[in-house]
Design a protein around this motif. Structure first.
Motif, PDB file in Angstrom:
ATOM      1  N   GLU A  27       0.827  -1.200   0.000  1.00  0.00           N
ATOM      2  CA  GLU A  27       0.000   0.000   0.000  1.00  0.00           C
ATOM      3  C   GLU A  27       0.865   1.256   0.000  1.00  0.00           C
ATOM      4  O   GLU A  27       0.576   2.227  -0.707  1.00  0.00           O
ATOM      5  N   ALA A  28       1.929   1.247   0.784  1.00  0.00           N
ATOM      6  CA  ALA A  28       2.828   2.399   0.851  1.00  0.00           C
ATOM      7  C   ALA A  28       3.505   2.626  -0.496  1.00  0.00           C
ATOM      8  O   ALA A  28       3.619   3.774  -0.953  1.00  0.00           O
ATOM      9  N   LEU A  34       1.373   6.648  -6.883  1.00  0.00           N
ATOM     10  CA  LEU A  34       0.279   7.554  -7.220  1.00  0.00           C
ATOM     11  C   LEU A  34       0.679   9.012  -7.004  1.00  0.00           C
ATOM     12  O   LEU A  34       0.319   9.878  -7.815  1.00  0.00           O
ATOM     13  N   GLU A  35       1.442   9.290  -5.954  1.00  0.00           N
ATOM     14  CA  GLU A  35       1.904  10.653  -5.718  1.00  0.00           C
ATOM     15  C   GLU A  35       2.847  11.099  -6.831  1.00  0.00           C
ATOM     16  O   GLU A  35       2.776  12.244  -7.292  1.00  0.00           O
ATOM     17  N   ARG A  36       3.729  10.203  -7.276  1.00  0.00           N
ATOM     18  CA  ARG A  36       4.654  10.535  -8.365  1.00  0.00           C
ATOM     19  C   ARG A  36       3.872  10.794  -9.651  1.00  0.00           C
ATOM     20  O   ARG A  36       4.104  11.780 -10.359  1.00  0.00           O
ATOM     21  N   GLU A  40       3.503  14.239 -12.050  1.00  0.00           N
ATOM     22  CA  GLU A  40       3.738  14.283 -13.494  1.00  0.00           C
ATOM     23  C   GLU A  40       2.528  14.854 -14.218  1.00  0.00           C
ATOM     24  O   GLU A  40       2.665  15.655 -15.153  1.00  0.00           O
ATOM     25  N   LEU A  41       1.323  14.451 -13.806  1.00  0.00           N
ATOM     26  CA  LEU A  41       0.107  14.959 -14.435  1.00  0.00           C
ATOM     27  C   LEU A  41      -0.063  16.456 -14.200  1.00  0.00           C
ATOM     28  O   LEU A  41      -0.480  17.186 -15.105  1.00  0.00           O
TER      29      LEU A  41
END
Length: 61
Positions: A27-28, A34-36, A40-41
């Protein structure tokens, strides 16, 4: 102390433990991915908005 084993300060260790302590390692890792990806988005969106502003400025002339 565990923080010394991992070569991080005690403050950093406790902050990570508070943030990720209840998560399993998968999960970590997924959260970090997802944060990375989110970063980028956000960069892509900022670049697209900038291009639109430039095109609008050129079209006005």
């Amino acid at each position: 102390m565990e923080s010394r084993e991992h070569h991080v300060s005690e403050v950093t260790f406790h902050r990570w433990k508070k943030q990720f302590g209840q998560m399993d390692p998968n999960e970590a890792k997924r959260l970090k991915e997802l944060e990375r990806e989110n970063g980028e988005l956000k960069k892509m969106l900022a670049e697209a908005l900038l291009k639109n502003r430039v095109l609008e400025a050129v079209c006005e002339k």
